[in-house]
Design a protein around this motif. Sequence first.
Motif, PDB file in Angstrom:
ATOM      1  N   SER A  57       0.845  -1.203   0.000  1.00 49.84           N
ATOM      2  CA  SER A  57       0.000   0.000   0.000  1.00 49.84           C
ATOM      3  C   SER A  57       0.874   1.244   0.000  1.00 49.84           C
ATOM      4  CB  SER A  57      -0.904   0.024   1.228  1.00 49.84           C
ATOM      5  OG  SER A  57      -1.791  -1.061   1.227  1.00 49.84           O
ATOM      6  N   THR A  58       0.440   2.248  -0.751  1.00 56.35           N
ATOM      7  CA  THR A  58       1.160   3.522  -0.796  1.00 56.35           C
ATOM      8  C   THR A  58       0.164   4.674  -0.743  1.00 56.35           C
ATOM      9  OG1 THR A  58       1.135   3.502  -3.225  1.00 56.35           O
ATOM     10  CG2 THR A  58       3.101   2.618  -2.139  1.00 56.35           C
ATOM     11  N   ILE A  59       0.631   5.804  -0.230  1.00 50.92           N
ATOM     12  CA  ILE A  59      -0.161   7.035  -0.231  1.00 50.92           C
ATOM     13  C   ILE A  59       0.758   8.182  -0.629  1.00 50.92           C
ATOM     14  CG2 ILE A  59      -1.931   6.328   1.428  1.00 50.92           C
ATOM     15  CD1 ILE A  59      -0.352   7.733   3.619  1.00 50.92           C
ATOM     16  N   TYR A  60       0.147   9.217  -1.229  1.00 56.88           N
ATOM     17  CA  TYR A  60       0.915  10.341  -1.734  1.00 56.88           C
ATOM     18  C   TYR A  60       0.227  11.666  -1.421  1.00 56.88           C
ATOM     19  CZ  TYR A  60       3.415   6.871  -4.512  1.00 56.88           C
ATOM     20  OH  TYR A  60       4.171   5.791  -4.914  1.00 56.88           O
ATOM     21  N   ALA A  61       1.037  12.689  -1.286  1.00 56.74           N
ATOM     22  CA  ALA A  61       0.499  14.043  -1.246  1.00 56.74           C
ATOM     23  C   ALA A  61      -0.012  14.391  -2.642  1.00 56.74           C
ATOM     24  CB  ALA A  61       1.576  15.031  -0.827  1.00 56.74           C
ATOM     25  N   ILE A  62      -1.039  15.189  -2.704  1.00 52.31           N
ATOM     26  CA  ILE A  62      -1.622  15.566  -3.988  1.00 52.31           C
ATOM     27  C   ILE A  62      -0.585  16.254  -4.873  1.00 52.31           C
ATOM     28  CG2 ILE A  62      -3.309  17.095  -5.084  1.00 52.31           C
ATOM     29  CD1 ILE A  62      -5.149  16.559  -2.701  1.00 52.31           C
ATOM     30  N   SER A  63       0.293  17.013  -4.278  1.00 56.00           N
ATOM     31  CA  SER A  63       1.267  17.794  -5.042  1.00 56.00           C
ATOM     32  C   SER A  63       2.286  16.944  -5.784  1.00 56.00           C
ATOM     33  CB  SER A  63       2.004  18.767  -4.118  1.00 56.00           C
ATOM     34  OG  SER A  63       2.667  18.063  -3.082  1.00 56.00           O
ATOM     35  N   VAL A  64       2.451  15.682  -5.382  1.00 57.70           N
ATOM     36  CA  VAL A  64       3.463  14.832  -6.025  1.00 57.70           C
ATOM     37  C   VAL A  64       2.860  13.612  -6.710  1.00 57.70           C
ATOM     38  CG1 VAL A  64       5.145  15.548  -4.282  1.00 57.70           C
ATOM     39  CG2 VAL A  64       3.982  13.337  -4.038  1.00 57.70           C
ATOM     40  N   LYS A  65       1.565  13.384  -6.521  1.00 57.65           N
ATOM     41  CA  LYS A  65       0.938  12.187  -7.080  1.00 57.65           C
ATOM     42  C   LYS A  65       1.076  12.193  -8.598  1.00 57.65           C
ATOM     43  CE  LYS A  65      -3.000   9.235  -6.152  1.00 57.65           C
ATOM     44  NZ  LYS A  65      -4.268   9.090  -5.406  1.00 57.65           N
ATOM     45  N   GLY A  66       1.507  11.054  -9.140  1.00 59.52           N
ATOM     46  CA  GLY A  66       1.716  10.938 -10.577  1.00 59.52           C
ATOM     47  C   GLY A  66       3.124  11.285 -11.019  1.00 59.52           C
ATOM     48  N   ARG A  67       3.892  11.920 -10.135  1.00 60.62           N
ATOM     49  CA  ARG A  67       5.282  12.278 -10.466  1.00 60.62           C
ATOM     50  C   ARG A  67       6.286  11.511  -9.616  1.00 60.62           C
ATOM     51  NH1 ARG A  67       7.128  17.267  -9.447  1.00 60.62           N
ATOM     52  NH2 ARG A  67       5.682  17.653  -7.707  1.00 60.62           N
ATOM     53  N   PHE A  68       5.928  11.242  -8.364  1.00 59.37           N
ATOM     54  CA  PHE A  68       6.820  10.552  -7.436  1.00 59.37           C
ATOM     55  C   PHE A  68       6.302   9.134  -7.181  1.00 59.37           C
ATOM     56  CE2 PHE A  68       8.498  14.486  -4.898  1.00 59.37           C
ATOM     57  CZ  PHE A  68       8.837  15.105  -6.088  1.00 59.37           C
TER      58      PHE A  68
END
Length: 124
Positions: A57-68
């Motif tokens: 499972s992973t989670i991301y900040a909106i500002s980096v989602k799709g790039r990191f």
Amino acid sequence: QVQLVESGGGLVQAGGSLRLSCAASGRTFSTYAMAWFRQAAGKEREFVAGVSSTGGSTIYAISVKGRFTISRDNAKNTVYLQMNSLKPEDTAIYYCAGRSGGGLYYTRSRYDYWGQGTQVTVSS
């Protein structure tokens, strides 16, 4: 006790890529949820990405989602942060963090262990 050591930071042009690594000591790494935070000059430390103990499972900040992309290799006691399409606003000190027990959290206070950080600078 877990010790975390980050590496891989540096200077990169906008649009470029970097991969950060965080090496952990100790035999219990595979039981820890791990995360990356960052702190820009004059700003609060903010969550970037998190990965569960198994990597499932992973989670991301909106500002980096799709790039990191965050990932981990429990055989190597290492967690990674692949950063693509970097922007000047990604410039910050990046910190690795770990928490014992289950669960992924966006909140800094939920993490028990911290590395010293690695500087990422993105030029325009």
